[in-house]
Design a protein around this motif. Structure first.
Motif, PDB file in Angstrom:
ATOM      1  N   THR A 178       0.817  -1.220   0.000  1.00 13.60           N
ATOM      2  CA  THR A 178       0.000   0.000   0.000  1.00 13.60           C
ATOM      3  C   THR A 178       0.844   1.260   0.000  1.00 13.60           C
ATOM      4  OG1 THR A 178      -0.168  -0.059   2.410  1.00 13.60           O
ATOM      5  CG2 THR A 178      -1.937  -1.120   1.158  1.00 13.60           C
ATOM      6  N   GLY A 179       2.087   1.182   0.468  1.00 13.23           N
ATOM      7  CA  GLY A 179       2.956   2.351   0.509  1.00 13.23           C
ATOM      8  C   GLY A 179       4.404   1.985   0.315  1.00 13.23           C
ATOM      9  N   GLY A 180       5.244   3.012   0.196  1.00 12.52           N
ATOM     10  CA  GLY A 180       6.655   2.779  -0.069  1.00 12.52           C
ATOM     11  C   GLY A 180       7.381   2.051   1.038  1.00 12.52           C
ATOM     12  N   ARG A 181       7.041   2.341   2.309  1.00 15.52           N
ATOM     13  CA  ARG A 181       7.745   1.684   3.397  1.00 15.52           C
ATOM     14  C   ARG A 181       7.395   0.204   3.463  1.00 15.52           C
ATOM     15  NH1 ARG A 181      10.852   4.071   7.016  1.00 15.52           N
ATOM     16  NH2 ARG A 181      11.357   5.150   5.067  1.00 15.52           N
ATOM     17  N   GLY A 182       6.155  -0.139   3.158  1.00 16.11           N
ATOM     18  CA  GLY A 182       5.763  -1.544   3.101  1.00 16.11           C
ATOM     19  C   GLY A 182       6.509  -2.285   2.011  1.00 16.11           C
ATOM     20  N   ALA A 183       6.705  -1.622   0.862  1.00 16.87           N
ATOM     21  CA  ALA A 183       7.452  -2.234  -0.234  1.00 16.87           C
ATOM     22  C   ALA A 183       8.904  -2.477   0.165  1.00 16.87           C
ATOM     23  CB  ALA A 183       7.378  -1.347  -1.474  1.00 16.87           C
ATOM     24  N   THR A 184       9.468  -1.529   0.909  1.00 18.87           N
ATOM     25  CA  THR A 184      10.833  -1.693   1.404  1.00 18.87           C
ATOM     26  C   THR A 184      10.948  -2.915   2.302  1.00 18.87           C
ATOM     27  OG1 THR A 184      11.312   0.676   1.293  1.00 18.87           O
ATOM     28  CG2 THR A 184      12.634  -0.632   2.812  1.00 18.87           C
ATOM     29  N   THR A 185      10.000  -3.065   3.215  1.00 18.35           N
ATOM     30  CA  THR A 185       9.997  -4.217   4.120  1.00 18.35           C
ATOM     31  C   THR A 185       9.893  -5.520   3.342  1.00 18.35           C
ATOM     32  OG1 THR A 185       8.993  -2.895   5.890  1.00 18.35           O
ATOM     33  CG2 THR A 185       8.787  -5.302   6.049  1.00 18.35           C
ATOM     34  N   THR A 186       9.014  -5.549   2.353  1.00 21.09           N
ATOM     35  CA  THR A 186       8.827  -6.747   1.534  1.00 21.09           C
ATOM     36  C   THR A 186      10.125  -7.159   0.846  1.00 21.09           C
ATOM     37  OG1 THR A 186       6.481  -6.334   1.143  1.00 21.09           O
ATOM     38  CG2 THR A 186       7.626  -7.681  -0.482  1.00 21.09           C
ATOM     39  N   PHE A 187      10.831  -6.181   0.298  1.00 17.06           N
ATOM     40  CA  PHE A 187      12.043  -6.476  -0.473  1.00 17.06           C
ATOM     41  C   PHE A 187      13.253  -6.728   0.419  1.00 17.06           C
ATOM     42  CE2 PHE A 187      15.875  -5.076  -2.784  1.00 17.06           C
ATOM     43  CZ  PHE A 187      15.790  -5.882  -3.910  1.00 17.06           C
ATOM     44  N   ALA A 188      13.494  -5.811   1.366  1.00 16.91           N
ATOM     45  CA  ALA A 188      14.737  -5.868   2.140  1.00 16.91           C
ATOM     46  C   ALA A 188      14.680  -6.829   3.322  1.00 16.91           C
ATOM     47  CB  ALA A 188      15.095  -4.468   2.630  1.00 16.91           C
ATOM     48  N   GLU A 189      13.516  -6.980   3.940  1.00 19.72           N
ATOM     49  CA  GLU A 189      13.435  -7.813   5.135  1.00 19.72           C
ATOM     50  C   GLU A 189      12.837  -9.192   4.847  1.00 19.72           C
ATOM     51  OE1 GLU A 189      11.655  -5.748   8.417  1.00 19.72           O
ATOM     52  OE2 GLU A 189      12.918  -3.972   8.141  1.00 19.72           O
ATOM     53  N   ARG A 190      11.876  -9.251   3.923  1.00 16.80           N
ATOM     54  CA  ARG A 190      11.277 -10.542   3.597  1.00 16.80           C
ATOM     55  C   ARG A 190      11.959 -11.216   2.415  1.00 16.80           C
ATOM     56  NH1 ARG A 190       5.199  -8.068   3.964  1.00 16.80           N
ATOM     57  NH2 ARG A 190       5.165  -7.735   6.224  1.00 16.80           N
ATOM     58  N   GLY A 191      12.813 -10.466   1.720  1.00 16.60           N
ATOM     59  CA  GLY A 191      13.600 -11.063   0.644  1.00 16.60           C
ATOM     60  C   GLY A 191      12.822 -11.380  -0.613  1.00 16.60           C
TER      61      GLY A 191
END
Length: 340
Positions: free
Chosen positions: A198-211
């Protein structure tokens, strides 16, 4: 003695009455409604303005509170009653809607501050794993079958809308304006999206933390800060040579500051964002600014790009929203086509 005691008590009583009438010392509180990935930026900017305000208004302590989410969700919250004093968004339409649907700001809000009320700007960039294992260099590499993308949902995020329009605009320029070829390319592009957050910070978490995903697409500022936060030894940043101008418009919310009694502080706060000190801080977070000296000093961190405007390629934000992001628009059609 009695007369002196009575007089002393009378004076103290009068002073107490005066202090009670005056009430506590004046203080001001601002609420800044901002986009999802701006937390660290304003955490760095706010202390400088608070110090400046204290120097100029020593008897008026200032507190600045922040609210962050996808910019469209933030604008909707204000329309639903959130009493934000200022907005610092990443898309013009999310500010404009405060006039169009709420009459909270005037129609000419963009003329009240320099550069169309945009104290800084950015463009889109790719964040990939270190060594760039999928060899991603430009937009065309994003439609290969072996590439999975992560970026915010254009329906809820200005970040996501800029990504979508950057991809469409760059491809259209490469195709010489052939709409069918561009549409076919965009169908593959959207089909390669693994996660729409839904937002940029969520996308960051998806990519950087969830791989998840091979490429995170976000603002140039965001992907550089992610690389610094999570480790420069883990990620590389690619900035496409043909790209979109992403403005970051700001405005004080007239109806709210009138009710809150914060008009002066709100206006000074946004003007502070144009000061050399603030612009230097902003550039330190990899946002581009219109201060030539600061950009020259930080030249190495800002690759040269050919930027196109939404107004030039899509007829302006109002037309872009109607054509691409309204229900049943191009985005919905592309998503449907990708599921066939």
């Amino acid at each position: 003695m009695n007369r002196t005691l009575i007089t002393s008590r009378a004076i103290k009583g009068c002073l107490a009455a005066v202090l009670l009438a005056c009430g506590p010392a004046q203080s001001t509180e601002l609420l800044n409604s901002s986009y999802d990935v701006a937390r660290e930026l304003f955490a760095a900017l706010n202390p400088g303005f608070i110090a400046q305000w204290h120097q100029e208004h020593p008897d008026d302590p200032l507190t600045i509170k922040q609210s962050h989410a996808g910019s469209s969700k933030q604008a909707l919250a204000i329309l639903q009653g959130l009493k934000a004093d200022v907005v610092t968004y990443n898309q013009v339409t999310d500010v404009q809607i405060l006039h169009d649907r709420g009459n909270l700001i005037p129609a000419d809000w963009q003329t009240r501050l320099p550069n169309n009320s945009s104290p800084f700007y950015s463009t889109m960039a790719f964040l990939v794993r270190k060594g760039n294992p999928k060899q991603i260099h430009d937009w065309n590499d994003l439609v290969r079958n072996d590439v999975k993308l992560v970026f915010p949902n254009p329906k809820t995020s200005g970040n996501g809308r800029y990504t979508y329009l950057a991809a469409w605009g760059a491809t259209s320029l490469a195709d010489g304006g052939d709409r069918q070829r561009t549409h076919d390319w965009m169908r593959k592009f959207i089909a390669n999206v693994e996660v729409f957050d839904t937002g940029g910070r969520g996308a960051t978490t998806t990519f950087a933390e969830r791989g998840q995903g091979d490429v995170l697409i976000s603002f140039e500022s965001e992907v550089n800060n992610i690389r610094n936060q999570y480790g420069a030894d883990k990620y590389d940043v690619i900035v496409p040579k043909v790209n979109i101008l992403a403005e970051f418009p700001v405005a004080w919310v007239d109806k709210n500051v009138e009710k809150n009694g914060t008009q002066n502080a709100a206006q000074e706060y946004l003007r502070y964002l144009y000061s050399p000190a603030a612009q230097k801080t902003i550039a330190g977070f990899y946002y581009r600014v219109n201060n030539p000296a600061i950009m020259a000093a930080d030249k190495s961190q800002f690759p040269e790009v050919r930027l196109f405007k939404v107004e030039d390629r899509f007829g302006g934000w109002q037309q872009a929203m109607k054509t691409h992001f309204d229900d049943g628009g191009e985005l919905d059609q592309l998503i449907a086509a990708g599921h066939q």
